[in-house]
Design a protein around this motif. Structure first.
Motif, short mmCIF file in Angstrom:
data_model
loop_
_atom_site.label_atom_id
_atom_site.label_comp_id
_atom_site.label_asym_id
_atom_site.label_seq_id
_atom_site.Cartn_x
_atom_site.Cartn_y
_atom_site.Cartn_z
N GLY A 250 9.46 99.62 4.14
CA GLY A 250 10.72 100.24 4.52
C GLY A 250 10.57 101.72 4.79
N ARG A 251 9.82 102.39 3.92
CA ARG A 251 9.58 103.82 4.12
C ARG A 251 8.77 104.05 5.40
NH1 ARG A 251 8.64 108.61 1.12
NH2 ARG A 251 8.04 110.20 2.62
N GLU A 254 10.70 103.81 8.72
CA GLU A 254 11.60 104.96 8.88
C GLU A 254 10.82 106.18 9.37
OE1 GLU A 254 14.87 104.93 8.60
OE2 GLU A 254 15.03 102.87 7.84
N ASP A 255 9.58 106.34 8.89
CA ASP A 255 8.72 107.44 9.36
C ASP A 255 8.34 107.26 10.83
OD1 ASP A 255 8.73 108.48 6.78
OD2 ASP A 255 6.75 107.68 6.26
N THR A 280 18.13 104.84 19.16
CA THR A 280 18.26 104.36 17.78
C THR A 280 19.60 103.66 17.58
OG1 THR A 280 16.84 106.16 17.00
CG2 THR A 280 18.21 105.06 15.36
N TYR A 284 20.52 99.57 16.39
CA TYR A 284 21.43 99.10 15.34
C TYR A 284 22.59 98.30 15.92
CZ TYR A 284 19.05 101.76 11.71
OH TYR A 284 18.11 102.22 10.81
N ARG A 304 14.45 92.99 13.72
CA ARG A 304 13.97 94.02 12.79
C ARG A 304 12.49 93.79 12.46
NH1 ARG A 304 18.35 96.72 9.96
NH2 ARG A 304 20.37 95.75 10.40
N ARG A 375 18.47 102.84 1.41
CA ARG A 375 17.35 103.78 1.48
C ARG A 375 16.59 103.67 2.79
NH1 ARG A 375 13.35 103.85 -3.43
NH2 ARG A 375 13.22 101.61 -3.02
N TYR A 376 16.38 102.43 3.23
CA TYR A 376 15.56 102.16 4.42
C TYR A 376 16.32 101.20 5.33
CZ TYR A 376 12.10 103.69 0.94
OH TYR A 376 11.43 104.37 -0.04
N LEU A 378 16.38 100.31 8.38
CA LEU A 378 15.76 99.52 9.44
C LEU A 378 15.35 98.13 8.95
CD1 LEU A 378 13.83 102.34 11.21
CD2 LEU A 378 15.14 100.63 12.43
N ARG A 417 2.46 108.97 10.18
CA ARG A 417 3.60 108.10 10.45
C ARG A 417 3.10 106.67 10.66
NH1 ARG A 417 3.62 112.29 13.54
NH2 ARG A 417 3.40 111.11 15.50
#
Length: 480
Positions: A250-251, A254-255, A280, A284, A304, A375-376, A378, A417
């Motif tokens: 998840g992190r 996002e990066d 972006t 979504y 996703r 938090r994440y 995406l 990234r």
């Protein structure tokens, strides 16, 4: 289309004199490699017998398939370089051929002086490919769900729990269920030392990518004095593929996703927006619409998962952009790429579930899904969802703890990234190694900072270390 979604669901030296080819290696029966390993010129293969259970090494054995691409300059040969492309579940028998390719227009990761310094050694880890492969008898429908089943709410976690429980039972009841307790990273590291022994080498050097970084970290922790030059590319944290690594997905995305959004904005033919923010927002909007009205069975959750996989490389951006364009128009995207094999899924389950202890409570996963959705946004509600590991038998041995004990012979290389192995977790592994390691951080996106990457600063640091043993005196940052 289903094929691409299946892929989407599933990254100070030791001074040694020049070593002549070991006489013990002649005991290995080298033969032609199987055609499905995609061997290149000069690659040869063999099979070793290794213990199923190293606590009882005289009992049952399994097959371990290995390969060798000999150095073309015996006078410069200094030893062997074991290779692992990642996974878990990744086949490595043909990997020496991949890393020695000289293709115009594609940066070759290993220059001539590195290729002359070593025999390149590939292998299918236990349970994978030609090394006593495991199975879970998974159906195409189960594999289509993949590893990141997105949960839109608590009920989706309950629904996925039934799938996960069935998968775990199928794995245990399958014809290879007897292998599962021993198909672990620690045993794969022990297998690597059996390879070293069979080749007649006192030490081995190593290049591992993605999951291969954890395998290499475990090997050099278990066998520090048998480790020569260790290169770890795109690093998991010190716990390997544990629950922290899953949250790391998840992190990582996002990066990474802003790089794709810039690409989409710069390519107006896809109709995804003229700015990164618009691209972006389009993503979504699209996943929301697909959850309400799937296109050809493609939901927002599946898109996703595809976005996660297709940001592993800049070269795949156009596939993701084309997919989003087609889905936005209500059309099924073109099929592309081979589907992951059942063995890939089964061996991945075996290692990930067998290496670590996992939460058992459905409620715990529901809480994690709710937290990571925020938090994440995406893919957070996918990587936090419940999987077969929640219903797996407890690990048969304690996890290897990565520490700084041992020679200073580890070089880590890491993108800033990386969607699959984010920089945040790589820094945790760097801290665990202490002075044993140096880390080269490369200011670029994607999964893979060395193998087929174009950054000269990062590549030169790795190649110099492999060829000469010279390692940076301190951690290095490489500009884009």
């Amino acid at each position: 289309m289903r094929k691409i979604l299946l892929v989407a669901a599933v990254a100070a030296s030791v001074a040694t004199a020049v070593v002549p080819a070991a006489s013990a290696a002649t005991a290995i029966k080298w033969e032609a490699c199987p055609a499905d390993a995609n061997p290149g010129p000069g690659l040869e293969c063999a099979t070793l017998k290794v213990p199923l259970n190293y606590q009882d090494p005289n009992d049952r054995t399994i097959d371990l398939a290995i390969s060798r691409l000999p150095s073309k300059n015996p006078e410069k040969r200094r030893g062997v370089l074991l290779l692992n492309p990642g996974g878990p579940g990744g086949e490595g028998l043909g990997y020496p051929s991949v890393l020695s390719l000289q293709v115009p227009g594609i940066p070759s990761p290993m220059p001539k002086d590195v290729l002359e310094s070593y025999d390149l050694i590939g292998f299918d880890p236990r349970g994978v490919g030609h090394s006593s492969p495991v199975t879970c008898d998974l159906t195409p429908e189960q594999m289509a769900i993949g590893n990141l089943p997105y949960a839109n709410g608590p009920r989706d976690v309950v629904k996925q729990a039934a799938v996960a429980k069935a998968e775990a039972k199928q794995c245990a009841d399958a014809k290879t269920g007897w292998m599962l307790p021993y198909t672990t990273t620690a045993n794969a590291a022990r297998d690597m030392d059996r390879i070293r022994e069979a080749l007649g080498e006192q030490k081995i050097s190593y290049v591992g990518a993605s999951y291969g970084t954890y395998l290499g970290a475990v090997y050099t922790t278990m066998y520090p004095q048998r480790s020569d030059r260790i290169v770890l590319d795109s690093n998991l944290g010190p716990g390997g593929y544990d629950i922290d690594a899953m949250h790391g997905f998840g992190r990582g995305i996002e990066d990474r996703f802003p790089d794709f959004a810039k690409y989409a904005a710069a390519n107006p033919q896809y109709g995804l927006g003229s700015t990164p923010a618009q691209a972006t927002a389009k993503f979504y909007d699209l996943v929301g619409r697909l959850d309400r009205h799937p296109v050809a069975g493609i939901t927002g959750g599946l898109l996703r998962g595809a976005a996660f996989s297709l940001t592993y490389s800049d070269f795949q951006f156009k596939k993701l952009a084309a997919m989003m364009h087609d889905l936005d128009q209500g059309k099924e995207p073109a099929q592309d790429g081979p589907a992951a094999s059942e063995n890939t899924f089964a061996s991945r389950f075996a290692v990930i579930c067998g290496d670590s202890s996992w939460p058992k409570s459905i409620g715990a996963y529901q809480v994690n899904v709710a937290l990571d959705r925020v938090r994440y946004p995406l893919i957070g509600a996918g990587e936090a969802n419940i999987a077969a590991c929640a219903y797996w038998a407890a690990p048969v041995e304690q996890k290897v703890r990565i520490t700084g004990r041992g020679p200073s012979n580890v070089l880590m290389v890491q993108n800033t990234r990386d969607p699959g192995t984010p920089l945040a977790n790589a820094r945790k592994l760097r801290a665990a190694f202490g002075d044993r390691a140096r880390m080269v951080t490369v200011d670029q996106g994607g999964h893979g900072a060395y193998v087929f990457a174009a950054n000269k600063c990062g590549n030169n640091a790795v190649n110099e270390f492999l060829a000469t043993g010279k390692r940076p005196a301190a951690d290095v940052f490489c500009a884009a």
